[in-house]
Design a protein around this motif. Structure first.
Motif, PDB file in Angstrom:
ATOM      1  N   VAL A  81      30.764 -22.959  22.002  1.00 19.89           N
ATOM      2  CA  VAL A  81      30.582 -23.529  20.665  1.00 19.89           C
ATOM      3  C   VAL A  81      31.485 -22.840  19.664  1.00 19.89           C
ATOM      4  O   VAL A  81      32.041 -23.457  18.759  1.00 19.89           O
ATOM      5  N   SER A  82      31.646 -21.539  19.799  1.00 22.97           N
ATOM      6  CA  SER A  82      32.442 -20.783  18.841  1.00 22.97           C
ATOM      7  C   SER A  82      33.200 -19.680  19.548  1.00 22.97           C
ATOM      8  O   SER A  82      32.793 -19.210  20.612  1.00 22.97           O
ATOM      9  N   ALA A  83      34.323 -19.291  18.962  1.00 26.05           N
ATOM     10  CA  ALA A  83      35.107 -18.178  19.505  1.00 26.05           C
ATOM     11  C   ALA A  83      34.676 -16.850  18.919  1.00 26.05           C
ATOM     12  O   ALA A  83      35.244 -15.816  19.222  1.00 26.05           O
ATOM     13  N   GLY A  84      33.688 -16.864  18.055  1.00 23.86           N
ATOM     14  CA  GLY A  84      33.194 -15.643  17.436  1.00 23.86           C
ATOM     15  C   GLY A  84      31.951 -15.957  16.621  1.00 23.86           C
ATOM     16  O   GLY A  84      31.627 -17.124  16.359  1.00 23.86           O
ATOM     17  N   ASN A  85      31.214 -14.941  16.205  1.00 25.77           N
ATOM     18  CA  ASN A  85      29.979 -15.125  15.455  1.00 25.77           C
ATOM     19  C   ASN A  85      30.242 -15.056  13.949  1.00 25.77           C
ATOM     20  O   ASN A  85      31.032 -14.248  13.484  1.00 25.77           O
ATOM     21  N   MET A  86      29.573 -15.934  13.220  1.00 25.60           N
ATOM     22  CA  MET A  86      29.660 -15.942  11.752  1.00 25.60           C
ATOM     23  C   MET A  86      28.692 -14.886  11.223  1.00 25.60           C
ATOM     24  O   MET A  86      27.499 -15.122  11.110  1.00 25.60           O
ATOM     25  N   THR A  87      29.205 -13.720  10.899  1.00 28.12           N
ATOM     26  CA  THR A  87      28.339 -12.642  10.414  1.00 28.12           C
ATOM     27  C   THR A  87      28.096 -12.723   8.915  1.00 28.12           C
ATOM     28  O   THR A  87      27.213 -12.040   8.391  1.00 28.12           O
ATOM     29  N   VAL A  88      28.884 -13.520   8.205  1.00 23.21           N
ATOM     30  CA  VAL A  88      28.696 -13.728   6.760  1.00 23.21           C
ATOM     31  C   VAL A  88      28.837 -15.215   6.469  1.00 23.21           C
ATOM     32  O   VAL A  88      29.407 -15.969   7.259  1.00 23.21           O
ATOM     33  N   ARG A  89      28.317 -15.641   5.335  1.00 23.19           N
ATOM     34  CA  ARG A  89      28.439 -17.042   4.935  1.00 23.19           C
ATOM     35  C   ARG A  89      29.811 -17.270   4.302  1.00 23.19           C
ATOM     36  O   ARG A  89      30.267 -16.481   3.478  1.00 23.19           O
ATOM     37  N   SER A  90      30.431 -18.371   4.694  1.00 22.05           N
ATOM     38  CA  SER A  90      31.805 -18.615   4.260  1.00 22.05           C
ATOM     39  C   SER A  90      31.931 -18.872   2.774  1.00 22.05           C
ATOM     40  O   SER A  90      33.019 -18.733   2.209  1.00 22.05           O
ATOM     41  N   GLU A  91      30.817 -19.228   2.097  1.00 14.75           N
ATOM     42  CA  GLU A  91      30.927 -19.426   0.654  1.00 14.75           C
ATOM     43  C   GLU A  91      31.100 -18.093  -0.081  1.00 14.75           C
ATOM     44  O   GLU A  91      31.538 -18.060  -1.227  1.00 14.75           O
ATOM     45  N   SER A  92      30.742 -17.003   0.579  1.00 16.02           N
ATOM     46  CA  SER A  92      30.951 -15.684  -0.027  1.00 16.02           C
ATOM     47  C   SER A  92      32.304 -15.109   0.367  1.00 16.02           C
ATOM     48  O   SER A  92      33.062 -14.623  -0.471  1.00 16.02           O
ATOM     49  N   PHE A  98      26.947   3.315   8.835  1.00 21.02           N
ATOM     50  CA  PHE A  98      26.534   2.897   7.492  1.00 21.02           C
ATOM     51  C   PHE A  98      26.304   1.394   7.334  1.00 21.02           C
ATOM     52  O   PHE A  98      25.663   0.977   6.378  1.00 21.02           O
ATOM     53  N   ASP A  99      26.843   0.553   8.220  1.00 17.85           N
ATOM     54  CA  ASP A  99      26.692  -0.889   8.066  1.00 17.85           C
ATOM     55  C   ASP A  99      25.378  -1.337   8.707  1.00 17.85           C
ATOM     56  O   ASP A  99      25.286  -1.438   9.933  1.00 17.85           O
ATOM     57  N   LYS A 100      24.396  -1.632   7.894  1.00 19.44           N
ATOM     58  CA  LYS A 100      23.088  -2.035   8.398  1.00 19.44           C
ATOM     59  C   LYS A 100      23.013  -3.534   8.706  1.00 19.44           C
ATOM     60  O   LYS A 100      22.011  -4.013   9.232  1.00 19.44           O
ATOM     61  N   HIS A 101      24.084  -4.276   8.388  1.00 18.16           N
ATOM     62  CA  HIS A 101      24.051  -5.729   8.556  1.00 18.16           C
ATOM     63  C   HIS A 101      24.902  -6.209   9.735  1.00 18.16           C
ATOM     64  O   HIS A 101      24.995  -7.420   9.962  1.00 18.16           O
ATOM     65  N   ASN A 102      25.495  -5.276  10.447  1.00 22.40           N
ATOM     66  CA  ASN A 102      26.322  -5.638  11.620  1.00 22.40           C
ATOM     67  C   ASN A 102      27.347  -6.724  11.272  1.00 22.40           C
ATOM     68  O   ASN A 102      27.395  -7.796  11.892  1.00 22.40           O
ATOM     69  N   LEU A 103      28.176  -6.435  10.291  1.00 23.32           N
ATOM     70  CA  LEU A 103      29.138  -7.412   9.797  1.00 23.32           C
ATOM     71  C   LEU A 103      30.295  -7.655  10.761  1.00 23.32           C
ATOM     72  O   LEU A 103      30.912  -8.722  10.729  1.00 23.32           O
ATOM     73  N   MET A 162      37.141 -10.251  16.455  1.00 26.28           N
ATOM     74  CA  MET A 162      38.214  -9.249  16.424  1.00 26.28           C
ATOM     75  C   MET A 162      39.194  -9.479  17.583  1.00 26.28           C
ATOM     76  O   MET A 162      40.408  -9.318  17.417  1.00 26.28           O
ATOM     77  N   VAL A 163      38.671  -9.876  18.741  1.00 28.93           N
ATOM     78  CA  VAL A 163      39.541 -10.170  19.880  1.00 28.93           C
ATOM     79  C   VAL A 163      40.435 -11.367  19.592  1.00 28.93           C
ATOM     80  O   VAL A 163      41.593 -11.413  20.009  1.00 28.93           O
ATOM     81  N   ARG A 164      39.922 -12.351  18.841  1.00 31.11           N
ATOM     82  CA  ARG A 164      40.739 -13.509  18.477  1.00 31.11           C
ATOM     83  C   ARG A 164      41.900 -13.084  17.555  1.00 31.11           C
ATOM     84  O   ARG A 164      43.015 -13.587  17.692  1.00 31.11           O
TER      85      ARG A 164
END
Length: 476
Positions: A235-246, A312-317, A323-325
């Protein structure tokens, strides 16, 4: 050089990459050799340039013929030749971003034998290369002694490392070495695939393979063409860790890459400052770090950024797949640009050195696979060793391709062991610190101190493999 020229050059490079993919899908030999589209794209660009098409046109119609310089302008080739030195920093910055540190005991058990084997292959390429350069190439052909590093730079390092060291070669008075290294990398990739497939077929027929009972001829046609069947497409080549509107996730991940490169640049500047006030100070000082490229330190920067994010990143961004892409995108552009801007004249002028070093590198890698790998790797030596020989001749991607062929259903720990080994191996060989320091060390101190260190590493790799790692009992 204007922004328009740079932009148009990138557009044309993208067209070449599509042409390379089209050739892979429709040309049988490219499918049998599993040649990446980036190599085919670079070859097309090389053929259309002044080195092939231009030379033919000039030979037929004279220097003033319509296509005496090929159909690719010199300004575009100049931009392409500069791209690899920039893109290699992106490739190496992404190597350790998103890679968590695993359990030490499992890493030691799986990566130890791989590391002993890998160090033997990598350090041995310097040993063989320096012997040939010192005993044959320098005294009889007048080739600089630094040619002894070409096997490891081209085979283990690949096109990215070879092109990324262009500035170092030029600064040390061996500008032709960059083109020879890129040519050596091409030989490495092709020979790695060819000999890898031959060895896999041999492994099946001789019973060395633990999982395969059919030759590589049974590989599905879609895989040979480099395609993913429609029903198997993710379905995807990577995970959306943030919303694209931001912020677009790709943009965010490129920011992480930029941070890693800047950390690496800071490390390099700090090391250069230390050198300037210590061993490099004064008229008689020895400058080593001025010729060290940025990319191996960009990899260290990636490790630093990854550890900071882990802490320090608690949201796993950060998403490793994305990154491999980014890494793959930069590497495709890099390889195509490096090959397309290659100087065939340089290779022709040094054909004897090129041939001897290439044949010696192939013989060393294949010989060590057949003799050392089964004695060093205690379990699944064939599937695990085939990845190392692929990488040692044609970079990491080649190793992964061969492992995928040898172990298509991931029934062995080959991928896991290979990945753990790379975490220790990559910072030093194949474009790491050893690769970056080899040329300035040989230039400043002659070949023999570096030769002695590499020979000691070969002895250490073989000795630890035979006497310790090869005797380990593994249940996985």
């Amino acid at each position: 050089m204007t922004a328009d020229q740079i932009g148009f050059s990138l557009l044309m490079l993208a067209i070449l990459l599509y042409a390379g993919k089209w050739v892979r899908m429709h040309w049988g030999p490219a499918q049998k050799l599993f040649l990446p589209a980036s190599i085919l794209a670079g070859a097309i660009g090389l053929i259309l340039g002044p080195g092939v098409l231009g030379a033919i046109a000039a030979a037929v119609g004279g220097e003033d013929a319509a296509m005496a310089q090929g159909v690719i302008p010199e300004s575009m080739l100049s931009i392409w030749s500069d791209l690899p030195g920039l893109l290699i920093n992106v490739v190496f910055a992404t190597l350790l971003l998103g890679v968590p540190l695993p359990n030490f005991n499992r890493v030691w058990s799986l990566a130890g034998p791989q590391l002993a084997f890998g160090i033997t292959l990598g350090a041995g390429q310097y040993v063989i290369g320096i012997l040939i350069a010192a005993l044959v190439l320098a005294p009889f052909f007048g080739v600089p002694i630094m040619a002894g590093a070409l096997i490891e730079i081209g085979f283990e390092g690949g096109h990215g490392t070879a092109a990324g060291l262009q500035g170092t070669f030029a600064e040390l008075g061996f500008a032709d070495g960059a083109d020879l290294a890129v040519g050596m990398a091409t030989v490495g990739v092709v020979s790695g695939i060819v000999f890898g497939i031959i060895l896999i077929n041999w492994g099946v027929r001789s019973g060395k393979s633990a999982v395969l009972d059919k030759s590589v001829d049974s590989i599905p046609h879609d895989q040979r063409r480099g395609l993913v069947a429609h029903d198997d497409r993710p379905v995807s080549a990577g995970n959306m860790t943030v919303r694209s509107e931001s912020i677009e996730p790709l943009t965010l991940h490129f920011s992480f890459v930029a941070m890693a490169i800047l950390v690496g640049l800071g490390i390099l500047e700090a090391m250069s400052w230390v050198e300037s006030v210590t061993w490099g100070a004064g008229e008689n000082g020895v400058e080593l770090l001025s010729a060290v490229p940025l990319f191996p330190l960009a990899m260290i920067g990636g490790l630093v950024v990854q550890q900071l994010l882990t802490r320090f990143d608690k949201h796993n961004l950060l998403d490793r797949d994305l990154m491999v892409r980014i890494q793959g995108f930069a590497l495709d552009l890099l390889i195509a640009a490096a090959i397309a801007s290659l100087s065939l004249t340089v290779i022709a002028d040094h054909w004897a050195a090129f041939l001897m070093l290439g044949l010696a590198g192939i013989a060393w890698n294949v010989g060590m696979f057949l003799w050392l790998a089964p004695r060093v790797i205690p379990k699944y030596w064939f599937e695990r060793g085939i990845g190392d020989i692929g990488q040692s001749m044609g970079v990491t991607a080649t190793g992964l391709i061969l492992m995928k062929i040898a172990d298509p259903d991931n029934k062995t720990p080959a991928y896991e062991a290979f990945g753990y080994k790379q975490m220790v191996f990559e910072p030093f060989f194949g474009g790491g610190l050893v690769t970056g320091l080899a040329l300035p060390i040989i230039y400043n101190f002659g070949p023999w101190p570096f030769f002695g260190v590499m020979l000691a590493l070969v002895v250490l790799g073989i000795g630890s493999g035979l006497l310790y790692f090869g005797r380990l009992k593994q249940d996985y």
